[in-house]
Design an enzyme around this catalytic site. Structure first.
Site, PDB file in Angstrom:
ATOM      1  CB  CYS A  41      32.124  49.659  27.654  1.00 42.05           C
ATOM      2  SG  CYS A  41      32.649  51.358  27.382  1.00 42.05           S
ATOM      3  CG  HIS A  57      37.448  50.528  29.277  1.00 35.92           C
ATOM      4  ND1 HIS A  57      36.969  49.445  28.553  1.00 35.92           N
ATOM      5  CD2 HIS A  57      36.361  51.145  29.796  1.00 35.92           C
ATOM      6  CE1 HIS A  57      35.651  49.421  28.633  1.00 35.92           C
ATOM      7  NE2 HIS A  57      35.252  50.437  29.380  1.00 35.92           N
ATOM      8  CG  HIS A  62      32.898  46.891  32.985  1.00 30.45           C
ATOM      9  ND1 HIS A  62      33.251  46.531  31.708  1.00 30.45           N
ATOM     10  CD2 HIS A  62      32.632  48.229  32.923  1.00 30.45           C
ATOM     11  CE1 HIS A  62      33.199  47.599  30.913  1.00 30.45           C
ATOM     12  NE2 HIS A  62      32.837  48.632  31.628  1.00 30.45           N
TER      13      HIS A  62
END
Lengths: 308, 395
Positions: free
Chosen positions: B153, B321, B286
């Site tokens: 990620c 996400h 995040h």
């Protein structure tokens, strides 16, 4: 461009007996059915058994070569950089199989976790407790060269002195089947797998080799670059993955003859070059400087000069 | 050599293009209207799906071959990045991705498992992450450097860091850097197997957060060197002032509770810029909405900034996400925060964590000179970027 980066250690797992074995060339193996499978070491002698249970084969290639290359050096590592062309194909295929075959319940997450490309560099960081810069470069054709480029860029920076650079790829039965079908549209090759790891440093003390030059040039200028470099250094060999020669008067070694073709085969080629600079390989006499040339199908080439 | 952001490009569940995304952020309109059933999964999670179909994306660029969705999303965002950019220069394209051509590999694999001979080999040739980048290069201006980063990620963020390094040391004049990932069943089932998908829309930083929603999209920055910007009269949107890439070195899928990696990434980023914590005007977190991430990130923020932490928010509840693309998408949001002098609100937050950080809940116009953007990934890959407002530079 000219560089002064030093190689302090190297380690390789390949289809030859290259792992922790300076006499590997006494028994050079041939491919079986056009496939060069790795000669794998006993990992329990290298990696903590608690870790081995949680690792896939490619992670073992990566971590074993990392641990082995760190044995010779006592340096704090400022970056962990890995390259892979296809990543953890076995874990990826296993997860896909279970995903399509399962009924109802979610599958076990372990193979999903192990399917990501960065799992090799990540496992290495966890094992070494290294909080340093950590990245994973991937490319179909030249992932190792691009990771080496990334490492050299970092070494421009005063924050970096020592870098662990690794690369690996694996083959699996499904991958071979698919590659065979794709290759019907191109030339058949000897398939291979393996990996290598290096400790690069700006410090020359106790180094085993030096990277004297590294640059990316258009492929049609690679021969001219080789000409300039061979005038500057006494070049004993040119190492490549493919058949193309870049200078008529310099002996040419195709490292894929030893390791097979795979995206990160150049890492094993680079290891072979460092080995030739330091050992007495009967097939390749001791060398002073070796050029490595790699090009992709889009017309870009990387030229690397390594020497003592 | 200083590194400037000349332009940005984005496509996400909240919209195609910068303007659409900005409007949705300021209107507090999320894009998580999709359901995962279209992925042929047997469950129906919220997902952030880009509205444009593969066919529509292909038609926009006159593409005949069946490129992966990751590539098509990437091309859309890269194209927006380059719309005002014409000069010939030493240009690079560095892209982060985790799924690559997995959408097409899945259709190959489904067939291959039952009837291998009839599985279409053309569906698997774009499988690799490297292909997702290489296969769109022919639709872009001449490129001197192409590389792909796959660090889960944080992929796009690390692509931006490498792009900045290439410019900083004079090896390239301009780099398109960011990332792209498409939704696929592989990641849906993977995250589901890890039990970190929220059945409802995700609630980043909330006490009752229950996991993440997956999304898809692409976000890129056009980075240029200071010399190049001056020479060509480019007025940059901001400067990419500093960055850091570290590893939490704790666990394959979880951050340490103390947030060591997140703390180090932010701390090193500020230290390299010689910037004190009170100068930071906004943090794009995040903030995935998982129990573990938000706990670790909150602990790291409090350790570094203390109780007087700057305005902060996660934008994951808008876009989902987007994995390897998220660092690119959120870097674009961070640049927009500076350009618009606004901070973007966090959605779905009602109850603070026990001694946890509290995000911005309404859009706010304020001075935004320095923005931090965080990206943390599986494998402990933690990276931060620092963007800075600058005086317009002209020739």
């Amino acid at each position: 461009m000219k560089t002064q980066i030093y190689i302090h250690s190297s380690s390789c797992i390949s289809a030859q007996h290259t792992f922790a074995n300076p006499a590997w060339h006494d028994n050079v193996l041939k491919p079986e059915n056009n496939i060069y499978k790795c000669v794998e070491p006993d990992y329990t002698n290298i990696i903590d058994s608690a870790f081995i249970r949680r690792m896939n084969r490619l992670q073992k290639f990566g971590l074993s070569t990392a641990i082995s290359s760190l044995q010779r050096v006592n340096k704090a590592i400022d970056a962990v950089i890995f390259a892979t062309g296809r990543g953890c194909i076995d874990s990826t295929c296993k997860f896909l199989e279970r995903m399509f075959n399962r009924e109802g319940l979610p599958v076990n997450p372990a193979v999903f976790i192990q399917s990501t490309h960065n799992t090799i560099a990540a496992q290495t960081a966890i094992y070494l407790k290294s909080k340093a810069y950590n990245t994973t470069i991937t490319d179909n054709q030249l992932p190792f060269e691009l990771a080496l480029d990334n490492a050299l860029i970092c070494l421009h920076d005063n924050d970096f002195e020592n870098i662990l650079l690794g690369a690996c790829d694996e083959i699996t039965p499904q991958l071979l089947d698919i590659l065979d079908r794709i290759s019907k549209f191109g030339k058949p090759e000897i398939y291979g797998e393996g990996g290598a790891c290096f400790i690069l440093s700006t410090d020359s003390t106790d180094s085993i080799a030096e990277i004297k030059y590294f640059n990316s040039v258009p492929a049609d200028e690679a021969a001219a670059t080789v000409g300039i470099l061979s005038a500057e250094y006494a070049v004993d060999y040119i190492f490549t993955a493919g058949k193309r020669k870049y200078a008529e008067d310099i002996p040419h070694i195709r490292y894929t003859d030893y390791f097979g073709n795979f995206p990160t085969s150049a890492a094993c080629g680079f290891w072979l070059a460092v080995d030739c600079l330091n050992s007495r390989n009967p097939a390749i006499s001791r060398a002073g400087n070796i050029l490595l040339v790699a090009e992709n199908r889009q017309g870009a080439a990387f030229v690397t000069a390594v020497g003592k | 050599m200083r590194v400037f952001v000349a332009d940005v490009g984005i496509i996400s569940a909240t919209g195609a293009g910068v303007e659409n995304n900005l409007c949705r952020l300021l209107d507090m309109q999320h894009g998580l209207n999709g359901k995962s059933s279209y992925l042929d999964a047997d469950t129906d999670y919220y997902v952030g799906r880009v509205a444009l179909s593969n066919e529509e994306l292909r038609d926009m660029f006159g593409i005949k071959t069946k490129l992966s969705r990751t590539s098509l999303l990437s091309l859309h965002a890269v194209n927006e990045c380059l719309k005002n950019f014409h000069p010939n220069c030493r240009m690079g394209f560095i892209s982060g991705t985790t799924t690559g051509g997995m959408d097409k590999s899945e259709s190959f694999c489904n067939q291959y498992l039952t009837d291998p001979k009839n599985a279409r080999i053309s569906d698997v040739v774009y499988h690799t992450c490297g292909s997702a980048t290489a296969s769109i290069a022919s639709y872009l201006p001449k490129l001197n450097y192409i590389s792909t980063i796959s660090t889960a990620c944080s992929s796009a963020t690390n692509a931006i860091i490498l792009g900045a390094q290439k410019i900083k040391y004079g090896q390239l004049d301009a780099v398109i850097a960011g990332g792209s990932d498409s939704l696929c069943r592989f990641t849906l089932d993977g995250f589901r197997s890890l039990l970190i998908l929220d059945n409802d829309r995700c609630k980043p930083l909330d006490l009752n957060r229950a996991g993440l929603n997956l999304g898809e999209g692409a976000g890129y920055l056009l980075l240029v060197s200071e010399d190049f910007a001056v020479k060509h009269g480019i007025s940059p949107l901001c400067e990419l002032k500093s960055y850091a890439n570290v590893n939490d070195a704790f666990h394959a899928t979880a951050l340490s509770d103390e947030g060591d990696g997140p703390y180090l990434a932010m701390k090193q980023t500020l230290a390299k810029a010689n910037l004190s914590t009170e100068k930071v005007d906004y943090i794009n977190l995040h903030g995935t909405g998982t129990v573990n991430n938000d706990l670790a990130e909150s602990a790291a923020i409090l350790k570094l900034f203390g109780e007087t932490y700057p305005p902060l928010s996660s934008t994951k509840a808008y876009t989902g996400h987007t994995l390897g693309a998220s660092g690119g998408i959120e870097a674009v949001f961070s640049v927009l925060a500076i350009k618009e002098q606004k901070v973007f609100p966090n959605l779905n937050f009602t109850t603070p964590m026990d001694s946890g950080i509290i995000p911005v809940l309404k859009p706010k116009t304020q001075k935004v000179k320095y923005v931090l953007s965080n990206s943390f990934g599986f494998g402990g890959n933690c990276s931060s970027l620092l963007f800075a407002d600058i005086q317009i530079i002209t020739n």
